[in-house]
Design a protein around this motif. Structure first.
Motif, PDB file in Angstrom:
ATOM      1  N   PRO A   1       0.815  -1.226   0.000  1.00 22.97           N
ATOM      2  CA  PRO A   1       0.000   0.000   0.000  1.00 22.97           C
ATOM      3  C   PRO A   1       0.847   1.275   0.000  1.00 22.97           C
ATOM      4  CG  PRO A   1      -0.962  -1.589   1.487  1.00 22.97           C
ATOM      5  CD  PRO A   1       0.364  -2.156   1.053  1.00 22.97           C
ATOM      6  N   ALA A   2       1.956   1.269   0.745  1.00 24.67           N
ATOM      7  CA  ALA A   2       2.839   2.439   0.754  1.00 24.67           C
ATOM      8  C   ALA A   2       3.425   2.679  -0.635  1.00 24.67           C
ATOM      9  CB  ALA A   2       3.955   2.254   1.781  1.00 24.67           C
ATOM     10  N   LEU A   3       3.845   1.599  -1.306  1.00 24.32           N
ATOM     11  CA  LEU A   3       4.378   1.742  -2.659  1.00 24.32           C
ATOM     12  C   LEU A   3       3.300   2.178  -3.645  1.00 24.32           C
ATOM     13  CD1 LEU A   3       6.910  -1.187  -3.200  1.00 24.32           C
ATOM     14  CD2 LEU A   3       7.359   1.185  -2.605  1.00 24.32           C
TER      15      LEU A   3
ATOM     16  N   CYS B   1       6.863  10.130  -1.507  1.00 20.74           N
ATOM     17  CA  CYS B   1       5.839   9.859  -0.495  1.00 20.74           C
ATOM     18  C   CYS B   1       5.950  10.897   0.614  1.00 20.74           C
ATOM     19  CB  CYS B   1       5.980   8.460   0.076  1.00 20.74           C
ATOM     20  SG  CYS B   1       7.467   8.202   1.063  1.00 20.74           S
ATOM     21  N   GLN B   2       4.849  11.131   1.276  1.00 22.04           N
ATOM     22  CA  GLN B   2       4.825  12.045   2.416  1.00 22.04           C
ATOM     23  C   GLN B   2       4.046  11.366   3.539  1.00 22.04           C
ATOM     24  OE1 GLN B   2       6.449  14.921   2.584  1.00 22.04           O
ATOM     25  NE2 GLN B   2       7.105  14.969   0.451  1.00 22.04           N
ATOM     26  N   PHE B   3       4.756  10.726   4.449  1.00 22.72           N
ATOM     27  CA  PHE B   3       4.142  10.068   5.597  1.00 22.72           C
ATOM     28  C   PHE B   3       4.687  10.709   6.869  1.00 22.72           C
ATOM     29  CE2 PHE B   3       4.073   6.024   2.834  1.00 22.72           C
ATOM     30  CZ  PHE B   3       2.802   6.316   2.348  1.00 22.72           C
ATOM     31  N   GLU B   4       4.077  11.789   7.290  1.00 19.21           N
ATOM     32  CA  GLU B   4       4.566  12.484   8.487  1.00 19.21           C
ATOM     33  C   GLU B   4       3.551  12.499   9.616  1.00 19.21           C
ATOM     34  OE1 GLU B   4       6.737  16.062   8.107  1.00 19.21           O
ATOM     35  OE2 GLU B   4       7.611  15.533   6.161  1.00 19.21           O
TER      36      GLU B   4
ATOM     37  N   GLY C   1      -1.318   7.277  10.491  1.00 17.08           N
ATOM     38  CA  GLY C   1      -2.403   6.870   9.610  1.00 17.08           C
ATOM     39  C   GLY C   1      -3.746   6.856  10.293  1.00 17.08           C
ATOM     40  N   ALA C   2      -3.762   6.834  11.611  1.00 18.52           N
ATOM     41  CA  ALA C   2      -5.007   6.900  12.374  1.00 18.52           C
ATOM     42  C   ALA C   2      -4.773   7.816  13.556  1.00 18.52           C
ATOM     43  CB  ALA C   2      -5.435   5.514  12.848  1.00 18.52           C
ATOM     44  N   GLU C   3      -5.560   8.877  13.665  1.00 16.13           N
ATOM     45  CA  GLU C   3      -5.416   9.807  14.775  1.00 16.13           C
ATOM     46  C   GLU C   3      -5.865   9.147  16.074  1.00 16.13           C
ATOM     47  OE1 GLU C   3      -3.865  12.552  14.360  1.00 16.13           O
ATOM     48  OE2 GLU C   3      -3.760  12.352  12.189  1.00 16.13           O
TER      49      GLU C   3
ATOM     50  N   MET D   1      -3.528   3.666   2.230  1.00 19.24           N
ATOM     51  CA  MET D   1      -2.149   3.398   1.825  1.00 19.24           C
ATOM     52  C   MET D   1      -1.147   3.605   2.951  1.00 19.24           C
ATOM     53  SD  MET D   1      -2.182   5.127  -1.974  1.00 19.24           S
ATOM     54  CE  MET D   1      -3.552   4.826  -3.099  1.00 19.24           C
ATOM     55  N   GLN D   2      -1.629   3.865   4.163  1.00 18.15           N
ATOM     56  CA  GLN D   2      -0.729   4.074   5.298  1.00 18.15           C
ATOM     57  C   GLN D   2      -1.149   3.172   6.451  1.00 18.15           C
ATOM     58  OE1 GLN D   2      -0.141   8.167   6.383  1.00 18.15           O
ATOM     59  NE2 GLN D   2       0.932   7.654   8.270  1.00 18.15           N
TER      60      GLN D   2
END
Length: 350
Positions: free
Chosen positions: A146-148, A185-188, A191-193, A255-256
């Motif tokens: 999913p990340a890719l 990618c931008q994963f900062e 994925g779940a608050e 995707m995260q």
């Protein structure tokens, strides 16, 4: 087919950093992607049994096959290889490890070179899928892929049967769609608050030749420890070559997805299996990171190839720092790290 270039060979010391198989796999991937001849010395020097084991040898042979590389030293227990690639050729391939060694790591060695080769490929793999010593096929399918996909890569995984340690014998296939380039990618952010973590938490117990009661106890123990009785649960009564059990907790969506896993072992109760998995998940949640440490390690090469991207992670492991150094040595790309607080790191490429 393009012949090997006249680029000077880059020598890599496999004893540096964590001194394991990650140096070999990243070096092989980049060698193919950059058409760069390499020489790797002291392979897996940091391990009790150094050199190429069956899984690592399969990585070398798979890489050799997809690009018709000129190779020396490709034999069991070898601590020294040379690898001179030609152009990567998409196609249909099949690789068999012959042990419970990780088919996932073999796949990751050749995945990006094949994806960026210009045409679709199909790869069949046989060996271990859930061995407790490397990310599992479940992790690959539900977290890494999913990340890719967020970076533009689409693949389809078909599982025929799983392969647990020590029997191995798993069988699966990946269909790789071609792409011209990866997107940063931008994963900062997680994925779940915090307020939605419970509803986005998923517990999965995979069992093969193991009683349902084991899976039910794992799920019940995890729910009790987390206090998340409403979490989504799943029992997968899988087809496998041998008996096995693997417990997974994931949080996030789309995707995260951050996934944590623990293999069931003889003498290890279902409650302890769940407890170890919960502990890892809780540490990640406390950090506020977007990416857990195993996925962080695997996102480094895609970020380098994309020419940009960033993520926050709960730990900067020796695997990660070693991988950063190998990427820099072979490509000149400098991935940066910044410690944001006691529990949180930022990894980025401008």
């Amino acid at each position: 087919m393009t012949t090997t270039t006249n680029k000077p060979t880059i020598i890599i010391d496999g004893s540096k950093g964590e001194g394991g198989g990650q140096v070999l796999r990243t070096a092989l991937s980049l060698s193919m992607l950059l058409n760069q001849p390499i020489e790797i010395k002291n392979i897996r020097a940091g391990r009790k049994k150094p050199g190429l084991k069956r899984q690592h040898l399969t990585c070398v042979l798979a890489a050799q096959q997809i690009c018709d590389a000129q190779v020396t030293g490709a034999e069991l227990n070898s601590q020294h290889i040379t690898f001179a690639p030609n152009s990567v050729q998409a196609g249909n391939y099949e690789f068999k490890i012959g042990t419970a060694g990780s088919t996932v790591l073999v796949c990751q060695t050749i995945l990006l070179p094949l994806a960026l080769s210009g045409k679709a490929s199909k790869v069949k793999l046989q060996g271990g899928t859930h061995n407790g010593m490397s990310p599992s096929l479940t992790f690959l399918e539900r977290s890494f892929m999913p990340a890719l996909k967020s970076m533009g890569l689409n693949c389809e995984i078909t599982t025929h049967k799983l392969g647990f340690f020590p029997a191995g014998g798993g069988s699966w296939q990946i269909d790789i769609s071609p792409l011209a380039s990866l997107k940063p990618c931008q994963f900062e952010q997680p994925g779940a608050e915090l307020e939605t973590q419970q509803s986005n938490c998923h517990s999965l117990s995979i069992i093969a030749g193991v009683r349902d009661s084991v899976a039910n106890r794992e799920i019940k123990a995890a729910q009790s420890l987390l206090g998340w009785s409403a979490a989504n649960t799943e029992i997968d009564r899988a087809k496998a070559f041998g008996n096995g059990n693997s417990f997974h907790l994931s949080v996030g969506q789309g995707m995260q997805v951050a996934m944590f896993e623990q293999i069931g072992e003889l003498g290890l109760s279902a409650e302890r299996v769940a407890g170890r998995t919960v502990k890892a998940l809780q540490h990640y949640l406390k950090s506020g990171a977007a990416v857990e440490e195993h996925l962080a390690d695997q996102l480094l090469l895609p970020i380098a190839l994309a020419g940009g991207g960033s993520f926050t992670t709960s730990a900067l492991s020796s695997h990660t720092t070693t991988n950063i150094n190998v990427i820099a040595q072979l490509s000149g790309i400098q991935i940066k790290t910044q410690q944001l607080n006691e529990l949180l790191w930022k990894v980025y490429l401008d």
